[in-house]
Structure formats: C-alpha cells, structure tokens
Design a protein around this motif. Structure first.
Motif, PDB file in Angstrom:
ATOM      1  N   HIS A 184       1.974   1.802  -3.582  1.00  0.00           N
ATOM      2  CA  HIS A 184       0.864   2.280  -4.410  1.00  0.00           C
ATOM      3  C   HIS A 184       0.567   3.751  -4.116  1.00  0.00           C
ATOM      4  O   HIS A 184       0.272   4.539  -5.034  1.00  0.00           O
ATOM      5  CB  HIS A 184      -0.371   1.416  -4.165  1.00  0.00           C
ATOM      6  CG  HIS A 184      -0.188   0.009  -4.630  1.00  0.00           C
ATOM      7  ND1 HIS A 184      -1.076  -1.002  -4.319  1.00  0.00           N
ATOM      8  CD2 HIS A 184       0.778  -0.575  -5.378  1.00  0.00           C
ATOM      9  CE1 HIS A 184      -0.663  -2.136  -4.857  1.00  0.00           C
ATOM     10  NE2 HIS A 184       0.474  -1.897  -5.498  1.00  0.00           N
ATOM     11  N   ALA A 185       0.676   4.143  -2.842  1.00  0.00           N
ATOM     12  CA  ALA A 185       0.453   5.546  -2.485  1.00  0.00           C
ATOM     13  C   ALA A 185       1.517   6.433  -3.129  1.00  0.00           C
ATOM     14  O   ALA A 185       1.222   7.521  -3.640  1.00  0.00           O
ATOM     15  CB  ALA A 185       0.457   5.714  -0.972  1.00  0.00           C
ATOM     16  N   ARG A 213       0.811  -1.218   0.000  1.00  0.00           N
ATOM     17  CA  ARG A 213       0.000   0.000   0.000  1.00  0.00           C
ATOM     18  C   ARG A 213       0.845   1.269   0.000  1.00  0.00           C
ATOM     19  O   ARG A 213       0.465   2.280  -0.595  1.00  0.00           O
ATOM     20  CB  ARG A 213      -0.953  -0.018   1.197  1.00  0.00           C
ATOM     21  CG  ARG A 213      -2.045  -1.067   1.029  1.00  0.00           C
ATOM     22  CD  ARG A 213      -2.913  -1.232   2.240  1.00  0.00           C
ATOM     23  NE  ARG A 213      -3.842  -2.342   2.048  1.00  0.00           N
ATOM     24  CZ  ARG A 213      -4.478  -2.970   3.013  1.00  0.00           C
ATOM     25  NH1 ARG A 213      -4.284  -2.576   4.279  1.00  0.00           N
ATOM     26  NH2 ARG A 213      -5.297  -3.971   2.761  1.00  0.00           N
ATOM     27  N   ILE A 249       3.146   5.839  -5.892  1.00  0.00           N
ATOM     28  CA  ILE A 249       2.891   5.901  -7.336  1.00  0.00           C
ATOM     29  C   ILE A 249       1.776   6.898  -7.634  1.00  0.00           C
ATOM     30  O   ILE A 249       1.858   7.679  -8.584  1.00  0.00           O
ATOM     31  CB  ILE A 249       2.571   4.492  -7.883  1.00  0.00           C
ATOM     32  CG1 ILE A 249       3.825   3.604  -7.792  1.00  0.00           C
ATOM     33  CG2 ILE A 249       2.069   4.559  -9.319  1.00  0.00           C
ATOM     34  CD1 ILE A 249       3.565   2.136  -8.033  1.00  0.00           C
ATOM     35  N   ARG A 250       0.729   6.887  -6.807  1.00  0.00           N
ATOM     36  CA  ARG A 250      -0.349   7.867  -6.992  1.00  0.00           C
ATOM     37  C   ARG A 250       0.158   9.300  -6.823  1.00  0.00           C
ATOM     38  O   ARG A 250      -0.353  10.230  -7.440  1.00  0.00           O
ATOM     39  CB  ARG A 250      -1.484   7.595  -5.998  1.00  0.00           C
ATOM     40  CG  ARG A 250      -2.327   6.379  -6.343  1.00  0.00           C
ATOM     41  CD  ARG A 250      -3.622   6.366  -5.548  1.00  0.00           C
ATOM     42  NE  ARG A 250      -3.387   6.237  -4.122  1.00  0.00           N
ATOM     43  CZ  ARG A 250      -3.295   5.078  -3.482  1.00  0.00           C
ATOM     44  NH1 ARG A 250      -3.423   3.945  -4.150  1.00  0.00           N
ATOM     45  NH2 ARG A 250      -3.098   5.034  -2.176  1.00  0.00           N
ATOM     46  N   GLN A 251       1.197   9.455  -5.989  1.00  0.00           N
ATOM     47  CA  GLN A 251       1.736  10.793  -5.730  1.00  0.00           C
ATOM     48  C   GLN A 251       2.812  11.198  -6.734  1.00  0.00           C
ATOM     49  O   GLN A 251       3.384  12.287  -6.616  1.00  0.00           O
ATOM     50  CB  GLN A 251       2.306  10.844  -4.309  1.00  0.00           C
ATOM     51  CG  GLN A 251       1.251  10.690  -3.224  1.00  0.00           C
ATOM     52  CD  GLN A 251       1.852  10.336  -1.870  1.00  0.00           C
ATOM     53  OE1 GLN A 251       3.057  10.474  -1.669  1.00  0.00           O
ATOM     54  NE2 GLN A 251       1.020   9.877  -0.947  1.00  0.00           N
TER      55      GLN A 251
END
Length: 366
Positions: A270-271, A267, A273-275
């Motif tokens: 993934h966070a 997680r 990558i979103r940022q």
C-alpha cells in the motif's frame, strides 16, 4: 578475484582501476606512483600484496567449475555474456557466478520480471505469487527472485511449474551466499531444480555464508536483471521495499498487489502504491504496461476465478480479509461449534486458511 579480495579495494575502486588500466593484470602491473593517480596510498600498497586467501579460493573455485563445466561458470564485467542491464547500474558487480545449463545466460532476460515479497506471506499471498509467476512463465517471461522463503520460493515454483518439460530459461534465483551453499536449507531441492531449468546467480565467492549484509546488496541485482518488479506482499520494513526502491532508481517499473488493510504484510504494498507503484489485480495489467504479452504465448489475464453461484454462505461471510471466529459468530449468528466444523471442511478443501492469532482467511481459487 584478486581485486575483490584486496583489503580496502571495494567494487567502486576496482571499477575505477579497470577503467583506468583495462584488464586486471594491467592493474597489478602498474608502478606504485601510477596507481597513486587513481587510488590512495593505503590502497596502492594493498594492491602490491597478494591476498593470503587468494590461492586457496582460486583452487576451490577451479575445482567447483571443473566438477560441472557444462553447468557452472563465471562472468566478469568485461565479458560478452555480462548483462547490459547491470552495466547501467551505478554499482555493477565485478564478477557473477552462474549455475545452470550452458545455453542459458543473463543476456536472455529482455522478457523478465522480478517477483519479491514477504518471507512470511499469508496463504493468499503465496498463492498470488505462484499464480502470477505461472502466468508470466506461460507467456515466456522469465521470473527473477531471491530464493528466500515465502513469496520468492512460491514465485520460483510457479515459474518452474509453467515451464514443465520445455527446455527454456524459466526462472533466475539471485542468492546472497556463495553458489556452493543453499540458503535457506529447505530450498535445496528447489535450488537443484532451478539449476536444471534456470539459473542460480551470485556475486559472492564460494564459501560465503548467509550474512545479513549481503542480502540487501543482492537485491540490486534482482532489480537490475528485470524489466520491472512486482511486490506481492511486504511489511513496511522489508527487503522487498529495498528491491522496489532500487528498481525505481534504475528507471524500472514497480507493481504492487493490494491486500487487506488489516494485514501487516500488505502495508508495504500500500505504501508503494501511494508512492506511485502501479496497482496490479491481474497479470494483464503487467503485460500491458511492459508490452510483454505480444511476444509470448497466451496466458490467463485474471488470477482469481469468479465466485461460483453456489458459493457456501460461510465464504461470503468470510469476505477477503482475515477474520476471527468471534467476528464470524457476530456476522452469521451461527454457533461457534457449527462454524468451526464448516471452517475445518473448507480448510481441508483448500478454500480457507488458518492464520496465526486464531484468524481465518479465504483463498481465491486460481
């Protein structure tokens, strides 16, 4: 050392004093009234007193340095051997203690990458850390990490394995204790090997135990010494995300390996990558972004080998996410006993890992 031990004078104030007066001895030679132009009354009074612990620590440090003069040294803020990348940080350490061959120094890290991640990675996460570090090291890229359990240790191991008997700076371990201690203790042998073919680094004086507040501080040095930071696996609240944030603040690239949507250790990646962190599937992704490949030796571009044509049906049923035995029974229609026997066989072959909570996960073969 006297500056770092003076009560109320942290690194920030110490840097102001050095900027104003030059060498440390000049700081202590200033009249009280002159010091007040830079620091507070309490700080000026503290600077006039010799810290009670200084003499003992100086003796301890001198003995430590003298015991292995070719392997142990100190680098201060004004030394030629102080890495310029740390000078670009807002809070560079005043002193760095180093352990490793004399010919290795921190100015040799123009080709370097930090690899950080969970202390409790999945078997696939540990394998990824080791494989990426090995591929980077084979291309002449020094791997920087923190000697912690899990991803850090796997990264150091991979870098050392690739270096083999070649005498080059393979890996740098930035630790959160004094260099006369090894934490965690189970990495004592690994630390010894790093001291032979890499560098152990700390800003903390000898005798400093593993205190929780020191580990986030050392993360800024990991980020600062590296061209970029690769996060292999990380929970949402983890030191690895602190390192990634510090790398961004320093204008460095951050890379993240995606994982299962069901794994807590994925997680954090993934966070990131979103940022805006760069999603990484192969080592080639990093080489291209940092332009590291051209100067290094050839290295594999894809960590995971393609699936074999005669792959066991159970591996296909497993997929790449952790899965329970009940889910496998539902997917395959096979009896639980038959599945357990096949899973055990694949586990012994190193192709499947047994995870906490009764889950199983396939391991990509690098």
């Amino acid at each position: 050392m006297r500056l770092t031990l003076t009560p109320g004078v942290g690194d920030g104030v110490a840097r102001k004093l050095l900027a104003a007066f030059g060498l440390p001895e000049a700081v202590f030679a200033q009249p009280h009234a002159v010091l007040l132009q830079v620091v507070s009354e309490a700080q000026a009074l503290a600077l006039a007193q010799v810290p009670p612990k200084l003499a003992a620590l100086a003796d301890q440090t001198w003995d430590w340095l003298s015991a292995a003069p070719g392997n142990r040294r100190m680098v201060t803020l004004g030394d030629a051997g102080y890495p310029s990348s740390l000078l670009e940080m807002s809070d560079p350490p005043l002193v760095l203690y180093l352990m490793g061959p004399r010919e290795f120094d921190l100015t040799q890290l123009s080709r370097s990458l930090a690899i950080v991640g969970s202390r409790n990675p999945t078997p696939q996460g540990a394998s990824n850390a080791r494989s990426f570090a090995q591929a980077l090291s084979e291309a002449g890229v020094a791997v920087v990490s923190g000697l912690a359990l899990g991803v850090d240790g796997a990264a150091h191991e991979g870098a050392l394995q690739a270096a083999g008997s070649d005498h080059r700076l393979a890996t740098v371990a930035v630790v959160g204790t004094g260099l006369d201690r090894v934490y965690p203790a189970r990495h004592r042998d690994l630390a010894h090997r790093i001291a032979q073919q890499g560098l152990l680094v700390s800003e903390l004086p000898l005798g400093t135990p593993p205190l929780a507040q020191n580990f986030p501080m050392r993360n800024r040095i990991i980020a600062g010494l590296s061209r970029g930071t690769l996060v292999v696996e990380a929970a949402l609240q983890s030191g690895s995300l602190i390192t990634a944030r510090l790398a961004v603040e320093q204008g460095k690239d951050v890379f993240a390996i995606p994982g299962s949507i069901h794994a807590p250790q994925s997680r954090g990646c993934h966070a990131l990558i979103r940022q805006g962190a760069k999603l990484v599937e192969t080592v080639q992704d990093i080489f291209e972004d940092l332009d590291l490949r051209a100067a290094g030796a050839s290295a594999p571009t894809d960590i995971a080998a393609p699936a074999a044509q005669d792959e066991p049906p159970l591996l296909a049923a497993l997929g790449h996410d952790p899965v329970s035995l009940d889910a496998l029974v539902a997917r395959t229609g096979w009896p639980a006993a038959q599945l357990q026997a096949q899973l055990l066989e694949l586990e012994l072959e190193g192709r499947v890992a047994r995870l906490p909570g009764g889950l199983f996960q396939r391991i990509a073969q690098g």
